[in-house]
Write a protein that holds these residues in place. Structure first.
Motif, PDB file in Angstrom:
ATOM      1  N   ALA A 140     -38.170  28.493  14.102  1.00  0.00           N
ATOM      2  CA  ALA A 140     -37.914  29.843  12.183  1.00  0.00           C
ATOM      3  C   ALA A 140     -38.138  27.908  11.908  1.00  0.00           C
ATOM      4  N   LEU A 141     -38.945  28.507  11.021  1.00  0.00           N
ATOM      5  CA  LEU A 141     -39.076  27.712   9.783  1.00  0.00           C
ATOM      6  C   LEU A 141     -39.262  28.133   7.871  1.00  0.00           C
ATOM      7  N   GLU A 142     -38.309  26.799   7.690  1.00  0.00           N
ATOM      8  CA  GLU A 142     -37.660  27.012   6.428  1.00  0.00           C
ATOM      9  C   GLU A 142     -38.376  26.245   5.123  1.00  0.00           C
ATOM     10  N   GLN A 143     -38.787  27.013   4.042  1.00  0.00           N
ATOM     11  CA  GLN A 143     -38.865  26.221   3.268  1.00  0.00           C
ATOM     12  C   GLN A 143     -39.057  26.555   1.735  1.00  0.00           C
ATOM     13  N   ASP A 144     -38.031  26.446   1.053  1.00  0.00           N
ATOM     14  CA  ASP A 144     -38.204  26.985  -0.562  1.00  0.00           C
ATOM     15  C   ASP A 144     -37.136  27.838   0.191  1.00  0.00           C
ATOM     16  N   GLY A 145     -36.233  27.745   0.925  1.00  0.00           N
ATOM     17  CA  GLY A 145     -34.986  29.279   0.831  1.00  0.00           C
ATOM     18  C   GLY A 145     -35.533  30.063   1.667  1.00  0.00           C
ATOM     19  N   MET A 165     -44.001  19.098  -2.376  1.00  0.00           N
ATOM     20  CA  MET A 165     -43.636  20.338  -1.748  1.00  0.00           C
ATOM     21  C   MET A 165     -42.024  19.692  -1.808  1.00  0.00           C
ATOM     22  N   THR A 166     -41.467  20.677  -1.219  1.00  0.00           N
ATOM     23  CA  THR A 166     -40.052  21.311  -0.912  1.00  0.00           C
ATOM     24  C   THR A 166     -40.191  20.716   0.454  1.00  0.00           C
ATOM     25  N   GLU A 167     -39.335  20.536   1.523  1.00  0.00           N
ATOM     26  CA  GLU A 167     -39.391  20.206   2.911  1.00  0.00           C
ATOM     27  C   GLU A 167     -39.939  21.532   3.725  1.00  0.00           C
ATOM     28  N   ILE A 168     -40.341  20.989   4.618  1.00  0.00           N
ATOM     29  CA  ILE A 168     -40.452  22.194   5.657  1.00  0.00           C
ATOM     30  C   ILE A 168     -39.100  21.383   6.697  1.00  0.00           C
ATOM     31  N   LEU A 169     -38.453  22.520   6.902  1.00  0.00           N
ATOM     32  CA  LEU A 169     -37.462  22.268   8.177  1.00  0.00           C
ATOM     33  C   LEU A 169     -37.407  22.628   9.184  1.00  0.00           C
ATOM     34  N   LEU A 170     -38.244  22.547  10.316  1.00  0.00           N
ATOM     35  CA  LEU A 170     -38.332  23.159  11.430  1.00  0.00           C
ATOM     36  C   LEU A 170     -37.645  23.342  12.682  1.00  0.00           C
ATOM     37  N   HIS A 171     -37.594  24.340  12.909  1.00  0.00           N
ATOM     38  CA  HIS A 171     -35.588  24.843  14.406  1.00  0.00           C
ATOM     39  C   HIS A 171     -36.992  25.029  15.646  1.00  0.00           C
ATOM     40  N   GLY A 172     -36.469  24.488  16.467  1.00  0.00           N
ATOM     41  CA  GLY A 172     -37.144  24.728  17.746  1.00  0.00           C
ATOM     42  C   GLY A 172     -36.659  24.182  18.886  1.00  0.00           C
ATOM     43  N   PHE A 173     -37.141  23.961  20.232  1.00  0.00           N
ATOM     44  CA  PHE A 173     -36.702  23.427  21.548  1.00  0.00           C
ATOM     45  C   PHE A 173     -37.597  22.894  21.845  1.00  0.00           C
ATOM     46  N   TRP A 174     -37.654  21.716  22.164  1.00  0.00           N
ATOM     47  CA  TRP A 174     -38.695  20.325  22.693  1.00  0.00           C
ATOM     48  C   TRP A 174     -39.801  21.258  23.951  1.00  0.00           C
ATOM     49  N   ARG A 175     -39.257  22.376  24.475  1.00  0.00           N
ATOM     50  CA  ARG A 175     -39.775  22.252  25.614  1.00  0.00           C
ATOM     51  C   ARG A 175     -40.822  24.002  25.552  1.00  0.00           C
ATOM     52  N   SER A 176     -40.365  24.831  23.867  1.00  0.00           N
ATOM     53  CA  SER A 176     -40.821  25.953  23.744  1.00  0.00           C
ATOM     54  C   SER A 176     -41.890  26.181  23.541  1.00  0.00           C
ATOM     55  N   SER A 177     -43.034  26.572  23.945  1.00  0.00           N
ATOM     56  CA  SER A 177     -44.502  26.951  23.383  1.00  0.00           C
ATOM     57  C   SER A 177     -44.512  27.279  22.518  1.00  0.00           C
ATOM     58  N   ALA A 178     -43.975  28.359  21.817  1.00  0.00           N
ATOM     59  CA  ALA A 178     -43.577  28.903  20.421  1.00  0.00           C
ATOM     60  C   ALA A 178     -43.854  27.871  19.987  1.00  0.00           C
TER      61      ALA A 178
END
Length: 218
Positions: free
Chosen positions: A57-62, A1-14
């Motif tokens: 925002a979540l990135e995987q496989d482009g 499985m290619t890497e999952i990259l999660l863009h987020g803010f530490w306190r963000s509920s979402a």
């Protein structure tokens, strides 16, 4: 499985919801902090990823996915075990309704950009902002309390974690942070505490994420 990259803010509920779901599924991922307080969500580079200027925002496989409800449904469909939605379509609709009470009726009204708007555009004082926050959490939790009383077990729905718990835990943390009176919602609190006791959920706590400030957190 290619890497999952999660863009987020530490306190963000979402973003917190997504971390919980990935943890419950046992899915490894890497995080890229986006400092909402510093305005990094408006940087040109991040706007190319998330044109709505929000996290997560979540990135995987482009491919880039935005909006936590869509990401959570994608996670559950892509890795169906353990399921976060019941197999019965009627029960699944109830879980989605529980999640939507938070995602649609509470969280958007207390989002950082909304709070900044009522402070900046309407000169709301800190007590007024806290009253605004408490109003929408209280109304939403009153409805959720009834649903948990009807359908809950150990968790918000039944005896295994579902999408409802992915939404509940961050909102419960937010309510406690703003010192909202939660005494009228014993079932909501019990379900949230049961979920927070899980190792995978505890690991998603905001204080343990990259980008969290050093020292005491207000």
């Amino acid at each position: 499985m290619t890497e999952i990259l999660l863009h987020g803010f530490w306190r963000s509920s979402a973003a917190y919801r997504v971390r919980i779901a990935l943890g419950l599924k046992g899915i490894a991922y890497r995080q890229q902090p986006v400092d909402l307080l510093a305005g990094e969500q408006h940087d040109a580079a991040y706007t190319q990823i998330a044109p709505h200027h929000l996290v997560p925002a979540l990135e995987q496989d482009g491919r880039v996915l935005i909006e936590s409800p869509a990401i959570l449904e994608w996670i559950d469909a892509k890795w169906p075990t353990p399921p976060l939605l019941p197999g019965d379509i009627d029960d699944a609709a109830i879980v989605r309704a529980m999640a939507a009470l938070i995602a649609c009726d509470i969280h958007p009204l207390n989002n950082l950009r909304v709070l900044n708007a009522i402070r900046g555009d309407f000169e709301a004082t800190n007590p007024q902002v806290k009253a605004w926050i408490a109003r929408w959490i209280t109304e939403g939790f009153a409805a959720l309390e009834s649903l948990v009383a009807r359908h809950g077990g150990r968790f918000a729905f039944g005896d295994t974690p579902t999408l409802a718990d992915c939404y509940l835990v961050p909102q419960l943390d937010s309510a406690e942070r703003y010192r909202v009176d939660l005494s009228p919602f014993p079932r909501v609190r019990a379900a949230g505490n049961a979920a927070r006791a899980l190792r995978e959920v505890a690991a998603a706590h905001p204080d343990l994420q990259p980008g969290v400030p050093a020292g005491p957190i207000a």
